[in-house]
Design a protein around this motif. Structure first.
Motif, PDB file in Angstrom:
ATOM      1  N   ALA A  62      35.847  62.455  35.821  1.00 21.66           N
ATOM      2  CA  ALA A  62      35.990  61.190  35.081  1.00 21.66           C
ATOM      3  C   ALA A  62      37.232  60.447  35.559  1.00 21.66           C
ATOM      4  CB  ALA A  62      36.077  61.476  33.588  1.00 21.66           C
ATOM      5  N   VAL A  63      37.264  60.122  36.834  1.00 19.23           N
ATOM      6  CA  VAL A  63      38.415  59.444  37.434  1.00 19.23           C
ATOM      7  C   VAL A  63      38.545  58.042  36.849  1.00 19.23           C
ATOM      8  CG1 VAL A  63      39.372  58.579  39.601  1.00 19.23           C
ATOM      9  CG2 VAL A  63      38.229  60.792  39.545  1.00 19.23           C
ATOM     10  N   ASP A  64      39.774  57.661  36.570  1.00 18.85           N
ATOM     11  CA  ASP A  64      40.075  56.314  36.061  1.00 18.85           C
ATOM     12  C   ASP A  64      40.040  55.349  37.246  1.00 18.85           C
ATOM     13  OD1 ASP A  64      40.957  54.102  34.748  1.00 18.85           O
ATOM     14  OD2 ASP A  64      42.855  54.972  34.067  1.00 18.85           O
ATOM     15  N   LEU A  65      38.885  54.746  37.481  1.00 17.63           N
ATOM     16  CA  LEU A  65      38.696  53.882  38.654  1.00 17.63           C
ATOM     17  C   LEU A  65      39.589  52.641  38.653  1.00 17.63           C
ATOM     18  CD1 LEU A  65      34.868  54.163  39.272  1.00 17.63           C
ATOM     19  CD2 LEU A  65      36.738  55.199  40.555  1.00 17.63           C
ATOM     20  N   PRO A  66      39.736  51.921  37.535  1.00 12.20           N
ATOM     21  CA  PRO A  66      40.628  50.749  37.583  1.00 12.20           C
ATOM     22  C   PRO A  66      42.049  51.131  37.995  1.00 12.20           C
ATOM     23  CG  PRO A  66      39.276  50.651  35.614  1.00 12.20           C
ATOM     24  CD  PRO A  66      39.031  51.981  36.256  1.00 12.20           C
ATOM     25  N   ARG A  67      42.545  52.219  37.504  1.00 13.89           N
ATOM     26  CA  ARG A  67      43.891  52.684  37.875  1.00 13.89           C
ATOM     27  C   ARG A  67      43.959  53.010  39.355  1.00 13.89           C
ATOM     28  NH1 ARG A  67      46.597  58.101  35.291  1.00 13.89           N
ATOM     29  NH2 ARG A  67      48.196  58.358  36.857  1.00 13.89           N
ATOM     30  N   LEU A  68      42.938  53.671  39.840  1.00 12.44           N
ATOM     31  CA  LEU A  68      42.894  54.046  41.250  1.00 12.44           C
ATOM     32  C   LEU A  68      42.819  52.800  42.140  1.00 12.44           C
ATOM     33  CD1 LEU A  68      42.707  56.405  43.268  1.00 12.44           C
ATOM     34  CD2 LEU A  68      40.239  56.277  43.036  1.00 12.44           C
ATOM     35  N   LEU A  69      41.993  51.825  41.765  1.00 13.60           N
ATOM     36  CA  LEU A  69      41.832  50.615  42.567  1.00 13.60           C
ATOM     37  C   LEU A  69      43.083  49.738  42.547  1.00 13.60           C
ATOM     38  CD1 LEU A  69      38.138  49.719  41.711  1.00 13.60           C
ATOM     39  CD2 LEU A  69      39.029  50.755  43.800  1.00 13.60           C
ATOM     40  N   ARG A  70      43.847  49.802  41.478  1.00 17.01           N
ATOM     41  CA  ARG A  70      45.110  49.049  41.419  1.00 17.01           C
ATOM     42  C   ARG A  70      46.179  49.700  42.301  1.00 17.01           C
ATOM     43  NH1 ARG A  70      44.265  49.154  35.728  1.00 17.01           N
ATOM     44  NH2 ARG A  70      45.827  50.797  35.601  1.00 17.01           N
ATOM     45  N   GLY A  71      45.951  50.929  42.711  1.00 14.84           N
ATOM     46  CA  GLY A  71      46.932  51.642  43.520  1.00 14.84           C
ATOM     47  C   GLY A  71      48.001  52.322  42.693  1.00 14.84           C
ATOM     48  N   ASP A  72      47.707  52.581  41.411  1.00 16.94           N
ATOM     49  CA  ASP A  72      48.672  53.227  40.517  1.00 16.94           C
ATOM     50  C   ASP A  72      48.565  54.746  40.556  1.00 16.94           C
ATOM     51  OD1 ASP A  72      49.579  50.764  39.752  1.00 16.94           O
ATOM     52  OD2 ASP A  72      48.302  50.653  37.969  1.00 16.94           O
ATOM     53  N   GLY A  73      47.884  55.299  41.504  1.00 19.59           N
ATOM     54  CA  GLY A  73      47.754  56.753  41.602  1.00 19.59           C
ATOM     55  C   GLY A  73      46.417  57.217  41.038  1.00 19.59           C
ATOM     56  N   ILE A  74      46.212  58.505  41.175  1.00 24.75           N
ATOM     57  CA  ILE A  74      44.950  59.090  40.721  1.00 24.75           C
ATOM     58  C   ILE A  74      45.154  59.721  39.352  1.00 24.75           C
ATOM     59  CG2 ILE A  74      45.311  61.319  41.841  1.00 24.75           C
ATOM     60  CD1 ILE A  74      42.286  61.264  42.475  1.00 24.75           C
ATOM     61  N   GLY A  75      44.175  59.581  38.525  1.00 29.21           N
ATOM     62  CA  GLY A  75      44.199  60.162  37.189  1.00 29.21           C
ATOM     63  C   GLY A  75      42.824  60.039  36.576  1.00 29.21           C
ATOM     64  N   VAL A  76      42.665  60.663  35.443  1.00 28.56           N
ATOM     65  CA  VAL A  76      41.380  60.589  34.756  1.00 28.56           C
ATOM     66  C   VAL A  76      41.509  59.710  33.524  1.00 28.56           C
ATOM     67  CG1 VAL A  76      40.558  62.839  35.537  1.00 28.56           C
ATOM     68  CG2 VAL A  76      41.800  62.668  33.391  1.00 28.56           C
ATOM     69  N   ASP A  77      40.406  59.173  33.139  1.00 31.04           N
ATOM     70  CA  ASP A  77      40.315  58.474  31.863  1.00 31.04           C
ATOM     71  C   ASP A  77      40.277  59.572  30.796  1.00 31.04           C
ATOM     72  OD1 ASP A  77      39.750  56.789  29.726  1.00 31.04           O
ATOM     73  OD2 ASP A  77      37.602  56.829  30.149  1.00 31.04           O
ATOM     74  N   PRO A  78      41.280  59.666  29.923  1.00 30.11           N
ATOM     75  CA  PRO A  78      41.326  60.779  28.952  1.00 30.11           C
ATOM     76  C   PRO A  78      40.078  60.885  28.087  1.00 30.11           C
ATOM     77  CG  PRO A  78      43.421  59.644  28.980  1.00 30.11           C
ATOM     78  CD  PRO A  78      42.486  58.829  29.817  1.00 30.11           C
TER      79      PRO A  78
END
Length: 143
Positions: free
Chosen positions: A58-74
Motif C-alpha cells: 500500500a505505497v503512498d503514491l502521491p508522496r512518492l511522486l512528489r519525491g518525498d521518499g517512500i512510505g505507505v499510506d497508513p
C-alpha cells in the motif's frame, strides 16, 4: 525327566503394562500437542510475514511522486493487512492480528495470534489452550 514349576512369574507382564500404559499414553498426548503448538507458532509467523508483505504493497503514491521518499499510506496498509488476516482466518477462523505503521510510513509491524486447541492433553485436565504469537516487520527502502 523332571518338571520344573515356574508359576511364580505368571501375570507380571500384565501388571507392568497396566501400570505403564497410562504414562505412555500421557507422554504420547503431550508429544502430539507440543508438535501441534509448534505448527501453530510456525503458522503465526508465516501469516504475520505475509500480512506485513501485503501491507507493504500500500505505497503512498502521491508522496512518492512528489519525491518525498517512500512510505505507505497508513490506512491503506492497515486495510491490506487486515484483508490478508481475514483471508487467513477463513482457513481456521482462529487468526487475529494488529498492524502498526511507524517511521513516517516506512516501517510496518504485524503481530498475529493463532489460537491452538490441544487435542489430547486438555482432555487430561491440563490448563487452558495456549495462543501462538507471531510477529513480522517490513521496512520499506528506496531501491
Amino acid at each position: 525327566m523332571r518338571r520344573v514349576r515356574t508359576g511364580g512369574d505368571r501375570g507380571r507382564v500384565s501388571v507392568f503394562v497396566a501400570v505403564a500404559m497410562p504414562a505412555i499414553l500421557l507422554f504420547l498426548a503431550l508429544a502430539w500437542d507440543v508438535s501441534g503448538y509448534l505448527r501453530a507458532l510456525y503458522r503465526a509467523d508465516a501469516v504475520a510475514s505475509e500480512a506485513a508483505r501485503a501491507a507493504g504493497q500500500a505505497v503512498d503514491l502521491p508522496r512518492l511522486l512528489r519525491g518525498d521518499g517512500i512510505g505507505v499510506d497508513p490506512d491503506g496498509a492497515r486495510r491490506a493487512a487486515e484483508a490478508y488476516l481475514d483471508e487467513a482466518g477463513l482457513v481456521d477462523a482462529r487468526v487475529s492480528g494488529r498492524v502498526q505503521v511507524s517511521g513516517g510510513g516506512s516501517r510496518l509491524s504485524v503481530t498475529v495470534e493463532v489460537d491452538y486447541r490441544p487435542l489430547l492433553v486438555h482432555a487430561f485436565g491440563f490448563g487452558s489452550p495456549p495462543v501462538a504469537t507471531g510477529q513480522a516487520e517490513a521496512l520499506l527502502v528506496a531501491g
